[in-house]
Design an enzyme around this catalytic site. Structure first.
Site, mmCIF file in Angstrom:
data_model
loop_
_atom_site.group_PDB
_atom_site.id
_atom_site.type_symbol
_atom_site.label_atom_id
_atom_site.label_comp_id
_atom_site.label_asym_id
_atom_site.label_seq_id
_atom_site.Cartn_x
_atom_site.Cartn_y
_atom_site.Cartn_z
ATOM 1 N N GLY A 20 0.833 -1.200 0.000
ATOM 2 C CA GLY A 20 0.000 0.000 0.000
ATOM 3 C C GLY A 20 0.862 1.241 0.000
ATOM 4 O O GLY A 20 2.063 1.168 0.305
ATOM 5 N N GLN B 36 2.674 10.020 2.002
ATOM 6 C CA GLN B 36 4.024 9.427 2.065
ATOM 7 C C GLN B 36 4.939 9.915 0.944
ATOM 8 O O GLN B 36 6.161 9.821 1.053
ATOM 9 C CB GLN B 36 3.947 7.888 1.973
ATOM 10 C CG GLN B 36 3.390 7.221 3.211
ATOM 11 C CD GLN B 36 3.355 5.721 3.034
ATOM 12 O OE1 GLN B 36 2.406 5.189 2.460
ATOM 13 N NE2 GLN B 36 4.370 5.016 3.489
ATOM 14 N N CYS C 230 6.231 -0.476 7.392
ATOM 15 C CA CYS C 230 5.815 0.706 6.638
ATOM 16 C C CYS C 230 6.967 1.151 5.749
ATOM 17 O O CYS C 230 8.125 1.157 6.179
ATOM 18 C CB CYS C 230 5.442 1.821 7.606
ATOM 19 S SG CYS C 230 4.918 3.340 6.798
ATOM 20 N N LEU C 231 6.636 1.527 4.528
ATOM 21 C CA LEU C 231 7.679 1.998 3.612
ATOM 22 C C LEU C 231 8.327 3.284 4.125
ATOM 23 O O LEU C 231 9.452 3.606 3.721
ATOM 24 C CB LEU C 231 7.085 2.238 2.216
ATOM 25 C CG LEU C 231 6.626 0.984 1.465
ATOM 26 C CD1 LEU C 231 5.836 1.365 0.217
ATOM 27 C CD2 LEU C 231 7.830 0.113 1.086
ATOM 28 N N HIS D 142 -4.137 1.236 8.054
ATOM 29 C CA HIS D 142 -2.770 1.787 8.050
ATOM 30 C C HIS D 142 -2.678 2.981 7.084
ATOM 31 O O HIS D 142 -2.095 4.019 7.423
ATOM 32 C CB HIS D 142 -1.801 0.663 7.661
ATOM 33 C CG HIS D 142 -0.378 1.054 7.499
ATOM 34 N ND1 HIS D 142 0.626 0.633 8.363
ATOM 35 C CD2 HIS D 142 0.252 1.801 6.565
ATOM 36 C CE1 HIS D 142 1.782 1.125 7.953
ATOM 37 N NE2 HIS D 142 1.588 1.843 6.860
ATOM 38 N N GLU D 143 -3.252 2.831 5.896
ATOM 39 C CA GLU D 143 -3.153 3.902 4.886
ATOM 40 C C GLU D 143 -3.990 5.116 5.272
ATOM 41 O O GLU D 143 -3.561 6.259 5.070
ATOM 42 C CB GLU D 143 -3.588 3.387 3.505
ATOM 43 C CG GLU D 143 -2.830 2.185 2.961
ATOM 44 C CD GLU D 143 -1.330 2.330 2.991
ATOM 45 O OE1 GLU D 143 -0.825 3.461 3.070
ATOM 46 O OE2 GLU D 143 -0.645 1.290 2.974
ATOM 47 N N HIS E 217 -2.142 7.268 7.563
ATOM 48 C CA HIS E 217 -1.186 8.158 6.878
ATOM 49 C C HIS E 217 -1.863 9.457 6.432
ATOM 50 O O HIS E 217 -1.271 10.540 6.511
ATOM 51 C CB HIS E 217 -0.603 7.469 5.632
ATOM 52 C CG HIS E 217 0.555 6.559 5.901
ATOM 53 N ND1 HIS E 217 1.724 6.976 6.514
ATOM 54 C CD2 HIS E 217 0.745 5.249 5.597
ATOM 55 C CE1 HIS E 217 2.567 5.954 6.582
ATOM 56 N NE2 HIS E 217 1.997 4.890 6.037
HETATM 57 O O1 GNR Z 1 4.049 -2.752 2.565
HETATM 58 C C1 GNR Z 1 3.454 -2.602 3.628
HETATM 59 N N1 GNR Z 1 3.225 -3.682 4.405
HETATM 60 C C2 GNR Z 1 2.389 -3.665 5.516
HETATM 61 C C3 GNR Z 1 2.427 -4.764 6.366
HETATM 62 C C4 GNR Z 1 1.609 -4.804 7.462
HETATM 63 C C5 GNR Z 1 0.734 -3.793 7.729
HETATM 64 C C6 GNR Z 1 0.700 -2.684 6.910
HETATM 65 C C7 GNR Z 1 1.518 -2.626 5.803
HETATM 66 S S1 GNR Z 1 1.442 -1.245 4.747
HETATM 67 C C8 GNR Z 1 3.064 -1.265 4.076
HETATM 68 C C9 GNR Z 1 3.195 -0.227 2.982
HETATM 69 C C10 GNR Z 1 3.038 1.134 3.584
HETATM 70 O O2 GNR Z 1 3.867 1.645 4.294
HETATM 71 N N2 GNR Z 1 1.929 1.768 3.355
HETATM 72 O O3 GNR Z 1 1.703 2.964 3.906
HETATM 73 NI NI NI Z 2 2.891 2.994 5.714
#
Ligand code: GNR
Ligand code: NI
Length: 178
Positions: free
Chosen positions: A46, A51, A91-92, A133-134, A137
């Site tokens: 995601g 980001q 998270c990236l 999670h997104e 952000h």
């Molecule tokens: O790639 C991603 N893996 C992930 C693993 C577990 C819970 C959430 C994520 S999201 C993350 C990509 C990302 O940072 N999206 O904002």
């Molecule tokens: Ni993230």
């Protein structure tokens, strides 16, 4: 297509909030395509516009194994959530770190597609967690905000050090654990 630069914690720009999208034009489509490209190149499941330093409520997701089921969600909203779980997250924007976070296993959510049409859907498991999670952000929130101050500070310190030394290997780590 353009590779977009992904901001890394503790960059303050990750604390900015995304604004609701009002205009569904070519520009929005180009941003979404570039975000998908950047997400696939980074091996993420995601990516939120905040980001990549674009402050709009736009997220892209692909949790499929073959990386061929892109989702583009504009102005996403969680309508209901059920069944608390702990989920190991990465998270990236926090490359190389993984911590358990309290999330919900089932959600109902609404969003607009890239053409501005409204939809409602439900999700569970990894997709449900990813959407939570997104959307965080888009509200300037990161998964490290849910862990202890000590752990968060330690991560911030390590990332700052890596950043200053230009560590390339951490960026290559795959952030998802499934
Ligand atoms: O790639 C991603 N893996 C992930 C693993 C577990 C819970 C959430 C994520 S999201 C993350 C990509 C990302 O940072 N999206 O904002
Ligand atoms: Ni993230």
């Amino acid at each position: 297509m353009k590779l977009l630069n992904i901001l890394h914690y503790p960059d303050n720009r990750l604390r900015k909030k995304g604004q609701n999208v009002a205009i569904y034009d070519d520009n929005l489509n180009i941003i979404a395509m570039n975000m998908l490209h950047t997400m696939y190149e980074s091996k993420g499941i995601g990516l939120a516009a905040v980001q990549v330093d674009i402050q709009i409520r736009l997220i892209v997701i692909d949790i499929s194994e073959d990386r061929n089921q892109p989702l583009i969600l504009v102005n996403p909203v969680i309508i209901s959530k059920e069944e608390e779980i702990k989920f190991d997250e990465g998270c990236l924007s926090v490359p190389g770190f993984y911590e358990p976070v309290d999330r919900f296993n089932q959600i109902k959510y609404s969003f607009f597609d890239i053409n501005g049409l409204k939809h409602e859907d439900s999700a569970e498991g990894l997709l449900a967690v990813c959407i939570q999670h997104e959307i965080d952000h888009l509200d300037g929130k990161l998964f490290v905000d849910y862990i202890s101050d000590i752990k968060r500070d330690r991560i911030a310190k390590k990332l700052k050090k890596q950043e200053s030394q230009g560590v390339a290997s951490v960026r290559k780590k795959v952030p998802y654990s499934i």
